[in-house]
Design an enzyme around this catalytic site. Structure first.
Site: not given
Ligand code: NAD
Ligand code: USQ
Length: 404
Positions: A155, A190, A192, A196, A265-266
Protein backbone atom coordinates in the site's frame (compact mmCIF):
# COMPACT_ATOMS: atom_id res chain seq x y z
CA UNK A 1 4.84 -21.55 -19.17
CA UNK A 2 6.12 -18.48 -17.36
CA UNK A 3 5.24 -15.36 -19.29
CA UNK A 4 7.79 -12.77 -20.26
CA UNK A 5 7.34 -9.24 -21.65
CA UNK A 6 4.10 -7.51 -22.71
CA UNK A 7 0.70 -9.07 -22.20
CA UNK A 8 1.23 -12.44 -23.83
CA UNK A 9 0.65 -14.26 -20.59
CA UNK A 10 -2.19 -16.56 -21.67
CA UNK A 11 -1.70 -20.01 -20.18
CA UNK A 12 0.14 -18.69 -17.12
CA UNK A 13 -1.15 -20.41 -13.98
CA UNK A 14 -2.14 -17.69 -11.51
CA UNK A 15 -3.26 -18.31 -7.95
CA UNK A 16 -5.30 -15.37 -6.67
CA UNK A 17 -5.34 -15.26 -2.89
CA UNK A 18 -8.23 -13.05 -1.76
CA UNK A 19 -10.03 -13.67 -5.06
CA UNK A 20 -13.48 -13.23 -3.49
CA UNK A 21 -12.67 -9.62 -2.45
CA UNK A 22 -13.07 -6.28 -4.21
CA UNK A 23 -9.76 -6.15 -6.11
CA UNK A 24 -9.30 -9.93 -6.26
CA UNK A 25 -12.63 -10.79 -7.88
CA UNK A 26 -12.22 -8.18 -10.63
CA UNK A 27 -8.64 -9.39 -11.24
CA UNK A 28 -9.60 -13.07 -11.34
CA UNK A 29 -12.15 -12.43 -14.09
CA UNK A 30 -9.87 -10.04 -16.00
CA UNK A 31 -7.13 -12.66 -16.17
CA UNK A 32 -9.46 -15.61 -16.81
CA UNK A 33 -11.05 -13.73 -19.73
CA UNK A 34 -7.58 -13.32 -21.22
CA UNK A 35 -6.65 -16.98 -21.09
CA UNK A 36 -4.73 -17.18 -17.80
CA UNK A 37 -5.44 -20.33 -15.75
CA UNK A 38 -6.91 -18.96 -12.55
CA UNK A 39 -7.34 -20.51 -9.11
CA UNK A 40 -9.08 -18.44 -6.42
CA UNK A 41 -8.00 -19.02 -2.82
CA UNK A 42 -10.09 -17.32 -0.12
CA UNK A 43 -11.36 -18.11 3.36
CA UNK A 44 -14.33 -15.73 3.01
CA UNK A 45 -13.36 -13.85 6.19
CA UNK A 46 -14.31 -10.55 4.52
CA UNK A 47 -17.92 -11.72 4.26
CA UNK A 48 -17.72 -12.81 7.90
CA UNK A 49 -16.57 -9.30 9.00
CA UNK A 50 -19.75 -7.88 7.43
CA UNK A 51 -21.89 -10.45 9.23
CA UNK A 52 -20.18 -9.85 12.55
CA UNK A 53 -20.19 -6.04 12.40
CA UNK A 54 -23.60 -5.71 10.72
CA UNK A 55 -22.21 -4.15 7.52
CA UNK A 56 -23.19 -4.79 3.92
CA UNK A 57 -21.97 -3.92 0.44
CA UNK A 58 -23.95 -1.42 -1.68
CA UNK A 59 -24.29 -4.09 -4.34
CA UNK A 60 -25.92 -7.46 -3.78
CA UNK A 61 -23.17 -10.06 -4.29
CA UNK A 62 -23.57 -13.72 -5.11
CA UNK A 63 -21.76 -16.45 -3.18
CA UNK A 64 -18.29 -17.30 -4.49
CA UNK A 65 -19.57 -20.68 -5.70
CA UNK A 66 -22.38 -19.06 -7.70
CA UNK A 67 -20.01 -16.41 -9.04
CA UNK A 68 -17.54 -18.95 -10.36
CA UNK A 69 -20.31 -21.16 -11.80
CA UNK A 70 -21.90 -18.17 -13.57
CA UNK A 71 -18.50 -17.08 -14.94
CA UNK A 72 -18.14 -20.55 -16.44
CA UNK A 73 -21.51 -20.19 -18.19
CA UNK A 74 -20.89 -16.65 -19.40
CA UNK A 75 -17.31 -17.08 -20.60
CA UNK A 76 -16.75 -20.79 -21.11
CA UNK A 77 -13.69 -20.47 -18.82
CA UNK A 78 -13.05 -22.47 -15.70
CA UNK A 79 -11.84 -20.87 -12.46
CA UNK A 80 -10.83 -23.32 -9.77
CA UNK A 81 -11.66 -22.60 -6.17
CA UNK A 82 -9.90 -23.46 -2.91
CA UNK A 83 -11.71 -22.27 0.21
CA UNK A 84 -9.38 -22.01 3.19
CA UNK A 85 -7.13 -19.86 5.33
CA UNK A 86 -3.59 -19.20 4.10
CA UNK A 87 -2.47 -18.97 7.74
CA UNK A 88 -3.20 -22.73 7.83
CA UNK A 89 -0.03 -24.29 6.36
CA UNK A 90 -1.67 -27.67 5.62
CA UNK A 91 -4.32 -25.95 3.53
CA UNK A 92 -1.96 -23.58 1.71
CA UNK A 93 0.65 -26.23 0.92
CA UNK A 94 -2.03 -28.52 -0.52
CA UNK A 95 -3.49 -25.70 -2.61
CA UNK A 96 0.02 -24.97 -3.95
CA UNK A 97 0.83 -28.59 -4.69
CA UNK A 98 -2.48 -29.13 -6.46
CA UNK A 99 -2.45 -25.98 -8.57
CA UNK A 100 1.31 -25.50 -9.22
CA UNK A 101 1.13 -21.73 -9.76
CA UNK A 102 3.53 -19.82 -12.03
CA UNK A 103 2.48 -16.65 -10.21
CA UNK A 104 0.67 -15.95 -6.96
CA UNK A 105 -1.22 -12.68 -6.62
CA UNK A 106 -1.67 -12.04 -2.92
CA UNK A 107 -4.66 -9.83 -2.06
CA UNK A 108 -5.71 -11.99 0.91
CA UNK A 109 -5.32 -9.74 3.92
CA UNK A 110 -7.44 -7.77 6.40
CA UNK A 111 -7.26 -4.47 4.54
CA UNK A 112 -9.15 -1.87 6.56
CA UNK A 113 -7.19 0.65 8.63
CA UNK A 114 -10.25 1.45 10.82
CA UNK A 115 -10.93 -2.28 11.41
CA UNK A 116 -7.36 -2.70 12.68
CA UNK A 117 -7.90 0.19 15.11
CA UNK A 118 -11.19 -1.05 16.65
CA UNK A 119 -9.55 -2.78 19.61
CA UNK A 120 -6.61 -4.92 20.70
CA UNK A 121 -8.08 -8.17 19.39
CA UNK A 122 -8.61 -6.74 15.89
CA UNK A 123 -5.15 -5.15 15.83
CA UNK A 124 -3.62 -8.51 16.75
CA UNK A 125 -5.83 -10.34 14.25
CA UNK A 126 -4.87 -7.92 11.45
CA UNK A 127 -1.15 -8.26 12.01
CA UNK A 128 -1.26 -12.02 12.62
CA UNK A 129 -3.48 -12.73 9.64
CA UNK A 130 -1.47 -10.52 7.29
CA UNK A 131 2.08 -11.25 8.43
CA UNK A 132 1.64 -15.00 9.00
CA UNK A 133 -0.33 -15.41 5.76
CA UNK A 134 2.41 -13.75 3.71
CA UNK A 135 5.11 -15.69 5.56
CA UNK A 136 3.32 -18.94 4.68
CA UNK A 137 3.13 -17.88 1.03
CA UNK A 138 6.89 -17.20 1.06
CA UNK A 139 7.56 -20.64 2.57
CA UNK A 140 5.23 -22.27 0.03
CA UNK A 141 7.17 -20.68 -2.81
CA UNK A 142 10.53 -21.70 -1.36
CA UNK A 143 9.56 -25.28 -0.56
CA UNK A 144 7.06 -26.14 -3.27
CA UNK A 145 7.49 -23.88 -6.33
CA UNK A 146 10.74 -21.87 -6.15
CA UNK A 147 10.28 -20.30 -9.59
CA UNK A 148 6.80 -18.99 -8.75
CA UNK A 149 6.61 -15.18 -8.94
CA UNK A 150 4.95 -13.47 -5.96
CA UNK A 151 2.86 -10.42 -6.83
CA UNK A 152 2.00 -8.95 -3.46
CA UNK A 153 -0.39 -6.10 -2.73
CA UNK A 154 1.24 -3.54 -0.51
CA UNK A 155 0.00 0.00 0.00
CA UNK A 156 1.08 3.59 -0.61
CA UNK A 157 0.35 4.11 3.09
CA UNK A 158 3.58 2.23 3.89
CA UNK A 159 5.45 5.44 3.10
CA UNK A 160 3.21 7.69 5.19
CA UNK A 161 3.37 11.39 4.33
CA UNK A 162 7.07 12.39 4.47
CA UNK A 163 8.16 15.94 3.67
CA UNK A 164 10.22 14.72 0.67
CA UNK A 165 9.30 13.07 -2.66
CA UNK A 166 8.22 9.43 -2.41
CA UNK A 167 10.22 7.11 -4.68
CA UNK A 168 9.20 3.64 -5.88
CA UNK A 169 10.37 1.44 -3.04
CA UNK A 170 13.99 2.51 -2.66
CA UNK A 171 15.88 5.70 -1.85
CA UNK A 172 19.49 6.45 -2.66
CA UNK A 173 21.07 8.15 0.35
CA UNK A 174 24.47 9.73 0.84
CA UNK A 175 25.46 9.75 4.49
CA UNK A 176 28.83 10.82 5.88
CA UNK A 177 30.32 10.62 2.42
CA UNK A 178 29.07 7.09 1.59
CA UNK A 179 26.15 6.24 -0.69
CA UNK A 180 23.69 3.34 -0.66
CA UNK A 181 20.28 2.50 -2.09
CA UNK A 182 18.02 1.52 0.80
CA UNK A 183 14.39 0.60 1.30
CA UNK A 184 12.42 3.86 1.38
CA UNK A 185 11.64 4.81 5.02
CA UNK A 186 8.28 3.43 6.15
CA UNK A 187 5.83 5.19 8.47
CA UNK A 188 2.43 3.52 8.71
CA UNK A 189 -0.57 5.29 10.23
CA UNK A 190 -2.58 2.28 11.48
CA UNK A 191 -1.90 -1.27 12.63
CA UNK A 192 -3.14 -2.33 9.18
CA UNK A 193 -0.68 -0.12 7.27
CA UNK A 194 2.07 -1.32 9.61
CA UNK A 195 1.24 -4.96 8.76
CA UNK A 196 2.07 -4.20 5.12
CA UNK A 197 5.44 -2.76 6.16
CA UNK A 198 6.22 -5.95 8.09
CA UNK A 199 5.28 -7.99 4.99
CA UNK A 200 7.60 -5.92 2.78
CA UNK A 201 10.47 -6.49 5.19
CA UNK A 202 9.90 -10.26 5.21
CA UNK A 203 9.67 -10.31 1.44
CA UNK A 204 12.89 -8.36 0.94
CA UNK A 205 14.72 -10.73 3.27
CA UNK A 206 13.45 -13.90 1.53
CA UNK A 207 14.26 -12.47 -1.89
CA UNK A 208 17.87 -12.17 -0.71
CA UNK A 209 18.06 -15.35 1.37
CA UNK A 210 16.07 -17.78 -0.83
CA UNK A 211 16.12 -16.06 -4.23
CA UNK A 212 12.37 -15.56 -4.23
CA UNK A 213 11.10 -13.43 -7.14
CA UNK A 214 8.68 -10.83 -5.84
CA UNK A 215 6.87 -7.69 -6.91
CA UNK A 216 5.51 -5.48 -4.13
CA UNK A 217 2.71 -3.30 -5.49
CA UNK A 218 2.22 -0.25 -3.30
CA UNK A 219 -1.33 0.45 -4.33
CA UNK A 220 -3.16 3.70 -3.66
CA UNK A 221 -6.86 3.99 -2.77
CA UNK A 222 -9.02 2.18 -5.34
CA UNK A 223 -12.33 3.61 -6.63
CA UNK A 224 -15.07 2.44 -8.96
CA UNK A 225 -16.79 -0.89 -9.22
CA UNK A 226 -17.38 -1.71 -12.86
CA UNK A 227 -15.01 -3.77 -14.93
CA UNK A 228 -15.92 -5.31 -18.25
CA UNK A 229 -16.20 -8.82 -16.83
CA UNK A 230 -17.95 -8.07 -13.51
CA UNK A 231 -20.69 -6.23 -15.45
CA UNK A 232 -21.29 -9.15 -17.79
CA UNK A 233 -24.00 -10.62 -15.53
CA UNK A 234 -25.72 -9.48 -12.28
CA UNK A 235 -24.31 -12.56 -10.56
CA UNK A 236 -20.77 -11.37 -11.34
CA UNK A 237 -21.27 -7.95 -9.73
CA UNK A 238 -18.42 -6.82 -7.47
CA UNK A 239 -18.71 -5.67 -3.87
CA UNK A 240 -18.86 -1.91 -3.12
CA UNK A 241 -18.11 -0.85 0.46
CA UNK A 242 -19.39 2.51 1.69
CA UNK A 243 -19.53 2.02 5.47
CA UNK A 244 -17.29 3.79 7.98
CA UNK A 245 -14.98 0.80 8.41
CA UNK A 246 -14.38 -0.72 4.96
CA UNK A 247 -15.56 2.10 2.67
CA UNK A 248 -12.73 4.17 1.14
CA UNK A 249 -12.77 7.91 0.52
CA UNK A 250 -14.03 8.42 -3.04
CA UNK A 251 -16.39 5.43 -3.08
CA UNK A 252 -17.90 6.70 0.17
CA UNK A 253 -18.34 10.26 -1.12
CA UNK A 254 -20.15 8.99 -4.21
CA UNK A 255 -22.64 6.97 -2.15
CA UNK A 256 -23.07 9.85 0.29
CA UNK A 257 -23.90 12.18 -2.63
CA UNK A 258 -26.37 9.64 -4.04
CA UNK A 259 -28.37 9.44 -0.80
CA UNK A 260 -28.15 13.09 0.27
CA UNK A 261 -25.77 12.52 3.18
CA UNK A 262 -23.18 15.30 3.73
CA UNK A 263 -19.76 14.27 2.38
CA UNK A 264 -17.65 13.27 5.39
CA UNK A 265 -14.33 15.10 4.99
CA UNK A 266 -12.21 14.17 8.02
CA UNK A 267 -10.63 17.21 9.68
CA UNK A 268 -9.13 19.88 7.40
CA UNK A 269 -9.26 17.61 4.33
CA UNK A 270 -5.76 18.39 3.10
CA UNK A 271 -4.86 14.69 3.43
CA UNK A 272 -3.47 13.73 0.02
CA UNK A 273 -3.26 10.18 -1.32
CA UNK A 274 -2.68 8.32 -4.59
CA UNK A 275 -5.86 6.97 -6.25
CA UNK A 276 -6.69 4.61 -9.11
CA UNK A 277 -9.66 3.19 -10.96
CA UNK A 278 -10.35 -0.51 -10.36
CA UNK A 279 -10.05 -0.99 -14.14
CA UNK A 280 -6.40 0.02 -13.73
CA UNK A 281 -5.88 -2.27 -10.71
CA UNK A 282 -6.60 -5.31 -12.88
CA UNK A 283 -4.32 -4.06 -15.69
CA UNK A 284 -1.48 -3.33 -13.26
CA UNK A 285 -1.66 -6.85 -11.87
CA UNK A 286 -1.55 -8.29 -15.36
CA UNK A 287 1.49 -6.14 -16.22
CA UNK A 288 3.24 -7.26 -13.03
CA UNK A 289 2.58 -10.94 -13.84
CA UNK A 290 3.70 -10.56 -17.45
CA UNK A 291 6.96 -8.89 -16.44
CA UNK A 292 8.17 -11.07 -13.57
CA UNK A 293 10.94 -9.93 -11.28
CA UNK A 294 14.10 -12.04 -11.71
CA UNK A 295 14.70 -14.48 -8.85
CA UNK A 296 16.35 -12.78 -5.90
CA UNK A 297 14.87 -9.37 -6.65
CA UNK A 298 12.07 -7.54 -4.90
CA UNK A 299 10.60 -5.06 -7.33
CA UNK A 300 8.47 -2.27 -5.93
CA UNK A 301 5.96 -0.36 -8.04
CA UNK A 302 3.77 2.48 -6.82
CA UNK A 303 0.36 1.51 -8.15
CA UNK A 304 -1.79 4.62 -8.48
CA UNK A 305 -2.48 7.03 -11.32
CA UNK A 306 -3.33 10.43 -9.78
CA UNK A 307 -3.07 12.12 -6.40
CA UNK A 308 -5.87 14.10 -4.79
CA UNK A 309 -6.56 15.66 -1.43
CA UNK A 310 -9.77 14.65 0.32
CA UNK A 311 -11.03 18.24 -0.20
CA UNK A 312 -10.40 17.98 -3.94
CA UNK A 313 -12.37 14.71 -4.12
CA UNK A 314 -15.27 16.25 -2.20
CA UNK A 315 -15.24 19.22 -4.59
CA UNK A 316 -15.30 16.99 -7.67
CA UNK A 317 -18.13 14.85 -6.30
CA UNK A 318 -20.23 17.86 -5.29
CA UNK A 319 -19.72 19.56 -8.66
CA UNK A 320 -20.68 16.44 -10.62
CA UNK A 321 -23.50 15.57 -8.23
CA UNK A 322 -25.09 18.98 -8.71
CA UNK A 323 -25.00 18.47 -12.50
CA UNK A 324 -27.06 15.33 -11.96
CA UNK A 325 -29.53 17.23 -9.79
CA UNK A 326 -28.25 15.90 -6.46
CA UNK A 327 -28.09 18.21 -3.46
CA UNK A 328 -24.51 17.73 -2.25
CA UNK A 329 -23.22 19.29 0.97
CA UNK A 330 -19.62 18.93 2.19
CA UNK A 331 -19.08 18.68 5.93
CA UNK A 332 -15.76 18.77 7.79
CA UNK A 333 -16.25 16.25 10.59
CA UNK A 334 -13.79 15.78 13.47
CA UNK A 335 -11.01 13.52 12.19
CA UNK A 336 -11.32 10.10 13.83
CA UNK A 337 -7.76 9.30 12.69
CA UNK A 338 -4.37 10.57 13.76
CA UNK A 339 -2.75 11.81 10.54
CA UNK A 340 -1.38 15.02 9.01
CA UNK A 341 -4.23 17.09 7.59
CA UNK A 342 -2.00 19.48 5.63
CA UNK A 343 1.24 18.15 4.20
CA UNK A 344 3.61 17.89 1.24
CA UNK A 345 2.88 14.92 -1.03
CA UNK A 346 4.64 14.04 -4.25
CA UNK A 347 4.84 10.32 -5.03
CA UNK A 348 6.38 8.76 -8.15
CA UNK A 349 4.29 6.36 -10.23
CA UNK A 350 6.16 5.85 -13.48
CA UNK A 351 7.23 2.21 -13.51
CA UNK A 352 3.84 0.67 -14.36
CA UNK A 353 3.30 3.29 -17.06
CA UNK A 354 6.70 2.33 -18.49
CA UNK A 355 5.46 -1.26 -18.64
CA UNK A 356 2.47 -0.11 -20.69
CA UNK A 357 -0.26 1.03 -18.29
CA UNK A 358 -2.64 3.49 -19.93
CA UNK A 359 -4.42 5.06 -16.95
CA UNK A 360 -8.15 5.71 -16.75
CA UNK A 361 -8.02 9.17 -15.19
CA UNK A 362 -10.73 10.49 -12.91
CA UNK A 363 -12.62 12.31 -15.64
CA UNK A 364 -16.03 13.81 -15.02
CA UNK A 365 -17.57 10.97 -17.03
CA UNK A 366 -16.21 8.44 -14.53
CA UNK A 367 -17.72 10.30 -11.57
CA UNK A 368 -21.01 10.67 -13.46
CA UNK A 369 -21.29 6.98 -14.16
CA UNK A 370 -20.23 6.03 -10.63
CA UNK A 371 -22.84 8.43 -9.21
CA UNK A 372 -25.47 6.94 -11.50
CA UNK A 373 -24.44 3.48 -10.38
CA UNK A 374 -24.77 4.47 -6.71
CA UNK A 375 -28.17 6.09 -7.34
CA UNK A 376 -29.33 2.83 -8.93
CA UNK A 377 -28.60 0.96 -5.68
CA UNK A 378 -29.44 3.73 -3.22
CA UNK A 379 -32.37 1.87 -1.66
CA UNK A 380 -29.85 -0.60 -0.27
CA UNK A 381 -27.89 2.10 1.57
CA UNK A 382 -28.19 1.99 5.33
CA UNK A 383 -27.62 5.55 6.53
CA UNK A 384 -26.43 4.45 9.97
CA UNK A 385 -23.43 2.67 8.44
CA UNK A 386 -22.05 5.88 6.88
CA UNK A 387 -20.70 7.72 9.94
CA UNK A 388 -16.99 7.38 10.77
CA UNK A 389 -16.96 4.36 13.03
CA UNK A 390 -13.54 4.08 14.67
CA UNK A 391 -11.50 6.63 16.61
CA UNK A 392 -7.71 6.07 16.57
CA UNK A 393 -7.35 7.75 19.98
CA UNK A 394 -9.87 5.48 21.65
CA UNK A 395 -8.43 2.13 20.64
CA UNK A 396 -8.30 0.01 23.74
CA UNK A 397 -8.75 -3.54 24.80
CA UNK A 398 -12.53 -3.24 24.48
CA UNK A 399 -14.53 -2.72 21.31
CA UNK A 400 -14.30 0.93 20.23
CA UNK A 401 -17.08 2.37 18.11
CA UNK A 402 -17.73 6.08 18.04
CA UNK A 403 -21.48 5.67 17.91
CA UNK A 404 -21.64 3.29 20.84
P1 NAD B 1 -11.10 -7.25 0.38
O1 NAD B 1 -11.23 -7.29 1.86
O2 NAD B 1 -12.31 -6.91 -0.43
O3 NAD B 1 -10.53 -8.65 -0.14
C1 NAD B 1 -9.56 -9.38 0.55
C2 NAD B 1 -9.93 -10.85 0.43
O4 NAD B 1 -8.94 -11.64 1.09
C3 NAD B 1 -11.27 -11.18 1.07
O5 NAD B 1 -12.11 -11.87 0.17
C4 NAD B 1 -10.89 -12.04 2.28
O6 NAD B 1 -11.89 -13.00 2.58
C5 NAD B 1 -9.57 -12.65 1.84
N1 NAD B 1 -8.67 -13.03 2.94
C6 NAD B 1 -8.25 -12.25 3.97
N2 NAD B 1 -7.46 -12.96 4.81
C7 NAD B 1 -7.35 -14.21 4.28
C8 NAD B 1 -6.68 -15.40 4.71
N3 NAD B 1 -5.98 -15.44 5.83
N4 NAD B 1 -6.80 -16.51 3.93
C9 NAD B 1 -7.53 -16.47 2.78
N5 NAD B 1 -8.19 -15.38 2.35
C10 NAD B 1 -8.10 -14.26 3.10
O7 NAD B 1 -9.91 -6.23 0.07
P2 NAD B 1 -9.55 -5.47 -1.30
O8 NAD B 1 -10.08 -4.10 -1.21
O9 NAD B 1 -9.88 -6.32 -2.46
O10 NAD B 1 -7.98 -5.39 -1.15
C11 NAD B 1 -7.16 -6.45 -1.64
C12 NAD B 1 -5.71 -6.16 -1.34
O11 NAD B 1 -5.31 -4.94 -1.93
C13 NAD B 1 -5.43 -6.02 0.15
O12 NAD B 1 -4.19 -6.65 0.45
C14 NAD B 1 -5.35 -4.54 0.37
O13 NAD B 1 -4.50 -4.25 1.44
C15 NAD B 1 -4.78 -4.06 -0.95
N6 NAD B 1 -5.20 -2.68 -1.26
C16 NAD B 1 -6.53 -2.35 -1.38
C17 NAD B 1 -6.90 -1.03 -1.67
C18 NAD B 1 -8.34 -0.59 -1.80
O14 NAD B 1 -8.58 0.62 -1.95
N7 NAD B 1 -9.32 -1.48 -1.74
C19 NAD B 1 -5.89 -0.08 -1.87
C20 NAD B 1 -4.56 -0.45 -1.75
C21 NAD B 1 -4.22 -1.76 -1.44
N1 USQ C 1 -11.20 10.02 4.62
C1 USQ C 1 -12.07 11.09 4.76
N2 USQ C 1 -13.40 10.82 4.81
C2 USQ C 1 -13.91 9.56 4.69
C3 USQ C 1 -13.01 8.48 4.52
C4 USQ C 1 -11.65 8.75 4.49
O1 USQ C 1 -11.65 12.24 4.86
O2 USQ C 1 -15.13 9.40 4.75
C5 USQ C 1 -9.74 10.29 4.55
C6 USQ C 1 -8.92 9.54 5.60
O3 USQ C 1 -8.86 10.25 6.80
C7 USQ C 1 -7.59 9.39 4.90
C8 USQ C 1 -7.94 9.32 3.43
O4 USQ C 1 -9.27 9.81 3.31
O5 USQ C 1 -6.82 10.53 5.10
C9 USQ C 1 -7.90 7.91 2.86
O6 USQ C 1 -8.73 7.07 3.64
P1 USQ C 1 -9.38 5.75 3.03
O7 USQ C 1 -10.30 5.16 4.04
O8 USQ C 1 -9.92 6.04 1.69
O9 USQ C 1 -8.08 4.85 2.78
P2 USQ C 1 -7.13 4.08 3.78
O10 USQ C 1 -7.65 4.00 5.15
O11 USQ C 1 -5.75 4.63 3.62
O12 USQ C 1 -7.18 2.60 3.22
C10 USQ C 1 -7.53 2.27 1.86
C11 USQ C 1 -7.72 0.77 1.81
C12 USQ C 1 -6.41 0.08 2.16
C13 USQ C 1 -5.31 0.60 1.25
C14 USQ C 1 -5.20 2.11 1.30
C15 USQ C 1 -4.27 2.66 0.24
O13 USQ C 1 -8.76 0.36 2.70
O14 USQ C 1 -6.56 -1.33 2.01
O15 USQ C 1 -4.10 0.04 1.66
O16 USQ C 1 -6.50 2.66 0.99
S1 USQ C 1 -3.32 4.04 0.83
O17 USQ C 1 -4.23 5.02 1.41
O18 USQ C 1 -2.61 4.57 -0.29
O19 USQ C 1 -2.42 3.51 1.85
Amino acid sequence: PAATASSGGAGTRVMIIGGDGYCGWATALHLSARGYEVCIVDNLCRRQFDLTLGLDTLTPIATIHDRVRKWGEVSGKHISLQIGDICDWEFLSQAFTTFQPDAVVHFGEQRSAPYSMIDRQKAVFTQTNNVVGTLNVLFAIKELKPDCHLVKLGTMGEYGTPNIDIEEGYLTVTHNGRTDTLPYPKQGNSFYHLSKIHDSTNMLFTCKAWKVAATDLNQGVVYGVRTEETMADPMLLNRYDYDGIFGTALNRFVVQAAVGHPLTVYGKGGQTRGFLDIRDTVRCIQLAIDNPAPRGEMRVYNQFTEQFSVNQLAEIVSREGKKLGLDVVVQNVPNPRVELEEHYYNAKCTKLVELGLQPHLLADSMIDSLLEFAVQYKDRVRMELIKPAVDWRKTGVKVNTMGA
